[in-house]
Design a protein around this motif. Structure first.
Motif, PDB file in Angstrom:
ATOM      1  N   PHE A 171       3.421   5.958  10.539  1.00  0.00           N
ATOM      2  CA  PHE A 171       4.267   5.568  11.664  1.00  0.00           C
ATOM      3  C   PHE A 171       4.986   4.250  11.372  1.00  0.00           C
ATOM      4  O   PHE A 171       6.207   4.119  11.569  1.00  0.00           O
ATOM      5  CB  PHE A 171       3.404   5.445  12.927  1.00  0.00           C
ATOM      6  CG  PHE A 171       4.089   4.816  14.101  1.00  0.00           C
ATOM      7  CD1 PHE A 171       4.906   5.566  14.936  1.00  0.00           C
ATOM      8  CD2 PHE A 171       3.908   3.462  14.388  1.00  0.00           C
ATOM      9  CE1 PHE A 171       5.527   4.976  16.030  1.00  0.00           C
ATOM     10  CE2 PHE A 171       4.527   2.872  15.470  1.00  0.00           C
ATOM     11  CZ  PHE A 171       5.335   3.628  16.295  1.00  0.00           C
ATOM     12  N   LEU A 172       4.251   3.263  10.858  1.00  0.00           N
ATOM     13  CA  LEU A 172       4.853   1.967  10.543  1.00  0.00           C
ATOM     14  C   LEU A 172       5.800   2.052   9.351  1.00  0.00           C
ATOM     15  O   LEU A 172       6.816   1.340   9.298  1.00  0.00           O
ATOM     16  CB  LEU A 172       3.753   0.934  10.281  1.00  0.00           C
ATOM     17  CG  LEU A 172       2.853   0.594  11.474  1.00  0.00           C
ATOM     18  CD1 LEU A 172       1.802  -0.433  11.067  1.00  0.00           C
ATOM     19  CD2 LEU A 172       3.668   0.083  12.654  1.00  0.00           C
ATOM     20  N   GLU A 173       5.480   2.902   8.400  1.00  0.00           N
ATOM     21  CA  GLU A 173       6.391   3.098   7.268  1.00  0.00           C
ATOM     22  C   GLU A 173       7.712   3.707   7.741  1.00  0.00           C
ATOM     23  O   GLU A 173       8.784   3.388   7.208  1.00  0.00           O
ATOM     24  CB  GLU A 173       5.728   3.988   6.211  1.00  0.00           C
ATOM     25  CG  GLU A 173       4.600   3.266   5.464  1.00  0.00           C
ATOM     26  CD  GLU A 173       3.819   4.192   4.541  1.00  0.00           C
ATOM     27  OE1 GLU A 173       3.967   5.427   4.694  1.00  0.00           O
ATOM     28  OE2 GLU A 173       3.045   3.690   3.694  1.00  0.00           O
ATOM     29  N   LEU A 190      10.350  -6.795   5.202  1.00  0.00           N
ATOM     30  CA  LEU A 190       9.368  -6.410   6.207  1.00  0.00           C
ATOM     31  C   LEU A 190       8.095  -5.956   5.497  1.00  0.00           C
ATOM     32  O   LEU A 190       8.123  -5.030   4.688  1.00  0.00           O
ATOM     33  CB  LEU A 190       9.921  -5.281   7.079  1.00  0.00           C
ATOM     34  CG  LEU A 190       8.966  -4.690   8.116  1.00  0.00           C
ATOM     35  CD1 LEU A 190       8.523  -5.744   9.124  1.00  0.00           C
ATOM     36  CD2 LEU A 190       9.639  -3.524   8.833  1.00  0.00           C
ATOM     37  N   GLU A 191       6.989  -6.621   5.787  1.00  0.00           N
ATOM     38  CA  GLU A 191       5.707  -6.278   5.174  1.00  0.00           C
ATOM     39  C   GLU A 191       4.790  -5.647   6.212  1.00  0.00           C
ATOM     40  O   GLU A 191       4.717  -6.114   7.354  1.00  0.00           O
ATOM     41  CB  GLU A 191       5.047  -7.523   4.572  1.00  0.00           C
ATOM     42  CG  GLU A 191       5.855  -8.116   3.420  1.00  0.00           C
ATOM     43  CD  GLU A 191       5.088  -9.218   2.704  1.00  0.00           C
ATOM     44  OE1 GLU A 191       3.896  -9.412   3.023  1.00  0.00           O
ATOM     45  OE2 GLU A 191       5.684  -9.870   1.819  1.00  0.00           O
ATOM     46  N   ILE A 192       4.088  -4.579   5.785  1.00  0.00           N
ATOM     47  CA  ILE A 192       3.226  -3.807   6.685  1.00  0.00           C
ATOM     48  C   ILE A 192       1.783  -3.886   6.214  1.00  0.00           C
ATOM     49  O   ILE A 192       1.490  -3.726   5.019  1.00  0.00           O
ATOM     50  CB  ILE A 192       3.684  -2.331   6.729  1.00  0.00           C
ATOM     51  CG1 ILE A 192       5.068  -2.213   7.356  1.00  0.00           C
ATOM     52  CG2 ILE A 192       2.683  -1.476   7.499  1.00  0.00           C
ATOM     53  CD1 ILE A 192       5.664  -0.834   7.231  1.00  0.00           C
ATOM     54  N   GLY A 226      16.847 -14.226   4.239  1.00  0.00           N
ATOM     55  CA  GLY A 226      15.841 -14.367   3.202  1.00  0.00           C
ATOM     56  C   GLY A 226      14.418 -14.544   3.693  1.00  0.00           C
ATOM     57  O   GLY A 226      13.496 -14.669   2.876  1.00  0.00           O
ATOM     58  N   ARG A 227      14.197 -14.562   5.010  1.00  0.00           N
ATOM     59  CA  ARG A 227      12.845 -14.761   5.541  1.00  0.00           C
ATOM     60  C   ARG A 227      12.069 -13.439   5.624  1.00  0.00           C
ATOM     61  O   ARG A 227      12.594 -12.368   5.299  1.00  0.00           O
ATOM     62  CB  ARG A 227      12.914 -15.409   6.928  1.00  0.00           C
ATOM     63  CG  ARG A 227      13.518 -16.803   6.922  1.00  0.00           C
ATOM     64  CD  ARG A 227      12.700 -17.765   6.079  1.00  0.00           C
ATOM     65  NE  ARG A 227      13.265 -19.093   6.043  1.00  0.00           N
ATOM     66  CZ  ARG A 227      12.960 -20.059   6.896  1.00  0.00           C
ATOM     67  NH1 ARG A 227      12.093 -19.833   7.864  1.00  0.00           N
ATOM     68  NH2 ARG A 227      13.515 -21.249   6.770  1.00  0.00           N
ATOM     69  N   LYS A 228      10.810 -13.515   6.062  1.00  0.00           N
ATOM     70  CA  LYS A 228       9.949 -12.337   6.137  1.00  0.00           C
ATOM     71  C   LYS A 228       9.571 -12.020   7.574  1.00  0.00           C
ATOM     72  O   LYS A 228       9.541 -12.899   8.440  1.00  0.00           O
ATOM     73  CB  LYS A 228       8.669 -12.566   5.317  1.00  0.00           C
ATOM     74  CG  LYS A 228       8.869 -12.573   3.812  1.00  0.00           C
ATOM     75  CD  LYS A 228       7.518 -12.703   3.106  1.00  0.00           C
ATOM     76  CE  LYS A 228       7.687 -12.666   1.590  1.00  0.00           C
ATOM     77  NZ  LYS A 228       6.377 -12.751   0.899  1.00  0.00           N
ATOM     78  N   ILE A 229       9.258 -10.743   7.784  1.00  0.00           N
ATOM     79  CA  ILE A 229       8.710 -10.257   9.046  1.00  0.00           C
ATOM     80  C   ILE A 229       7.460  -9.455   8.707  1.00  0.00           C
ATOM     81  O   ILE A 229       7.444  -8.716   7.713  1.00  0.00           O
ATOM     82  CB  ILE A 229       9.730  -9.382   9.801  1.00  0.00           C
ATOM     83  CG1 ILE A 229      10.990 -10.194  10.142  1.00  0.00           C
ATOM     84  CG2 ILE A 229       9.114  -8.794  11.071  1.00  0.00           C
ATOM     85  CD1 ILE A 229      12.140  -9.364  10.658  1.00  0.00           C
ATOM     86  N   TRP A 230       6.399  -9.601   9.509  1.00  0.00           N
ATOM     87  CA  TRP A 230       5.151  -8.895   9.260  1.00  0.00           C
ATOM     88  C   TRP A 230       4.776  -8.004  10.444  1.00  0.00           C
ATOM     89  O   TRP A 230       4.909  -8.415  11.601  1.00  0.00           O
ATOM     90  CB  TRP A 230       4.006  -9.894   9.043  1.00  0.00           C
ATOM     91  CG  TRP A 230       4.129 -10.745   7.826  1.00  0.00           C
ATOM     92  CD1 TRP A 230       3.615 -10.519   6.589  1.00  0.00           C
ATOM     93  CD2 TRP A 230       4.799 -12.007   7.732  1.00  0.00           C
ATOM     94  NE1 TRP A 230       3.919 -11.531   5.726  1.00  0.00           N
ATOM     95  CE2 TRP A 230       4.646 -12.473   6.392  1.00  0.00           C
ATOM     96  CE3 TRP A 230       5.528 -12.795   8.638  1.00  0.00           C
ATOM     97  CZ2 TRP A 230       5.187 -13.682   5.958  1.00  0.00           C
ATOM     98  CZ3 TRP A 230       6.069 -13.985   8.211  1.00  0.00           C
ATOM     99  CH2 TRP A 230       5.896 -14.421   6.873  1.00  0.00           C
ATOM    100  N   ILE A 231       4.311  -6.802  10.129  1.00  0.00           N
ATOM    101  CA  ILE A 231       3.703  -5.929  11.141  1.00  0.00           C
ATOM    102  C   ILE A 231       2.261  -5.696  10.717  1.00  0.00           C
ATOM    103  O   ILE A 231       2.000  -5.248   9.589  1.00  0.00           O
ATOM    104  CB  ILE A 231       4.417  -4.569  11.268  1.00  0.00           C
ATOM    105  CG1 ILE A 231       5.897  -4.751  11.599  1.00  0.00           C
ATOM    106  CG2 ILE A 231       3.750  -3.727  12.352  1.00  0.00           C
ATOM    107  CD1 ILE A 231       6.662  -3.435  11.705  1.00  0.00           C
ATOM    108  N   ARG A 232       1.324  -6.010  11.595  1.00  0.00           N
ATOM    109  CA  ARG A 232      -0.093  -5.797  11.314  1.00  0.00           C
ATOM    110  C   ARG A 232      -0.698  -4.898  12.393  1.00  0.00           C
ATOM    111  O   ARG A 232      -0.402  -5.066  13.573  1.00  0.00           O
ATOM    112  CB  ARG A 232      -0.847  -7.134  11.286  1.00  0.00           C
ATOM    113  CG  ARG A 232      -0.366  -8.068  10.197  1.00  0.00           C
ATOM    114  CD  ARG A 232      -1.137  -9.385  10.213  1.00  0.00           C
ATOM    115  NE  ARG A 232      -0.609 -10.315   9.222  1.00  0.00           N
ATOM    116  CZ  ARG A 232      -0.972 -10.357   7.948  1.00  0.00           C
ATOM    117  NH1 ARG A 232      -1.891  -9.513   7.510  1.00  0.00           N
ATOM    118  NH2 ARG A 232      -0.434 -11.240   7.123  1.00  0.00           N
ATOM    119  N   ALA A 233      -1.533  -3.971  11.957  1.00  0.00           N
ATOM    120  CA  ALA A 233      -2.199  -3.066  12.899  1.00  0.00           C
ATOM    121  C   ALA A 233      -3.660  -2.912  12.517  1.00  0.00           C
ATOM    122  O   ALA A 233      -3.991  -2.788  11.334  1.00  0.00           O
ATOM    123  CB  ALA A 233      -1.510  -1.706  12.903  1.00  0.00           C
TER     124      ALA A 233
END
Length: 306
Positions: A171-173, A190-192, A226-233
């Motif tokens: 789902f996150l992918e 975007l890092e998952i 150039g910055r990052k976003i993180w999704i954690r579950a």
């Protein structure tokens, strides 16, 4: 003596005449005031009704008609005006919601369509791009009906909102794939992270996809290039964190209100109407969850979904 008597009679007559005149004038004034007050009380509701009707005709549903006593007609008009006001606000929010929800999926569809038109792709990549376009078009079709239902303006025999077990990592992918073009615009990554990898959650996939993509879209808007976003579950929560500009403390408690915008000038120039987090909160509540925001100006924001 005769002259004196006549003079006295005339003086008494003048006094009586003056007293009578004053009494008559006073009585007429009293009657006039009484009649004016009575007529004014009679026609005043009609004048107010005419003014209220004119304002309603101009679309001002927020106007209120004063109710005096137990006038049944006035009470019914007041009730009708309140219903019109509620419907008008709901319709405004609905149109804003639908317009807001179209943006990110349409960006993905346009991006994949442009890729097909401008690049020579392998058969596998071409089929993959067409697959994403088809999926997003079908999701938008379903989502429009669900958003109508969510705002209470659409009634069906059966609810279109369907919750089922969904694997969180795929789902996150999918979220990452569909937000690829928005991320590319500002060269963001975007890092998952999903723990455990086989984690599953019960959800309406279309609505939850809309929620997470809204959070990512907000993170994109707040972030510099150039910055990052993180999704954690994990079993406890899902969170989206960025390194963006952050939210001022005085605005933090209000950002989930419909149409509330922290930076109105930037939001309007970007075509935003301030509905993203309000929609997310509605979807979270539908799933028995809640949103919690942590933010610090200049350091970023983290949105938690418990």
């Amino acid at each position: 003596l005769y002259y004196k008597d006549i003079t006295e009679i005339y003086q008494r007559f003048d006094k009586l005449f003056l007293e009578g005149l004053l009494f008559t004038v006073g009585a007429l004034l009293f009657i006039g005031v009484f009649l004016f007050h009575g007529i004014y009380r009679t026609i005043r509701p009609l004048v107010e009704l005419k003014k209220t009707a004119a304002l309603l005709a101009d679309g001002n549903y927020g106007i209120r008609l004063p109710v005096r006593g137990k006038d049944e007609m006035a009470e019914k008009i007041e009730e009708h005006v309140e219903k019109l006001s509620t419907v008008n606000e709901t319709q405004r929010q609905l149109l804003g919601s639908l317009a807001h929800e179209l943006k990110t999926p349409m960006t993905a569809i346009i991006g994949y369509a442009d890729t097909l038109l401008t690049l020579r792709l392998s058969e596998r990549r071409r089929e993959q791009a067409l697959h994403y376009i088809g999926d997003e078009c079908r999701r938008l079709s379903r989502l429009s009906v669900k958003m109508l239902e969510l705002t209470g303006l659409y009634e069906m025999g059966e609810s279109t909102i369907e919750k089922k077990e969904v694997e969180v990592l795929p789902f996150l992918e999918k979220v990452k794939e569909l937000t690829f073009w928005r991320l590319q615009e500002k060269k963001l990554s975007l890092e998952i992270f999903c723990t455990p990898e086989d984690l599953t959650k019960t959800m309406d996939q279309d609505l939850m996809m809309s929620l997470v993509m809204n959070l990512v879209d907000n993170a994109v808007k707040a972030s510099k290039e150039g910055r990052k976003i993180w999704i954690r579950a994990d079993e406890r929560e899902l969170s989206v964190r960025d390194e963006g500009k952050g939210i001022p403390l005085e605005d933090l408690a209000r950002v989930t209100e419909a149409f509330y915008m922290v930076d109105k000038a930037r939001a309007r120039s970007a075509g935003s109407v301030g509905l993203g987090l309000a929609i997310c909160e509605e979807i979270a509540m539908l799933h028995g969850a809640r949103l919690s925001l942590e933010s610090e100006e200049g350091k970023g924001t983290c949105v938690h979904l418990f």
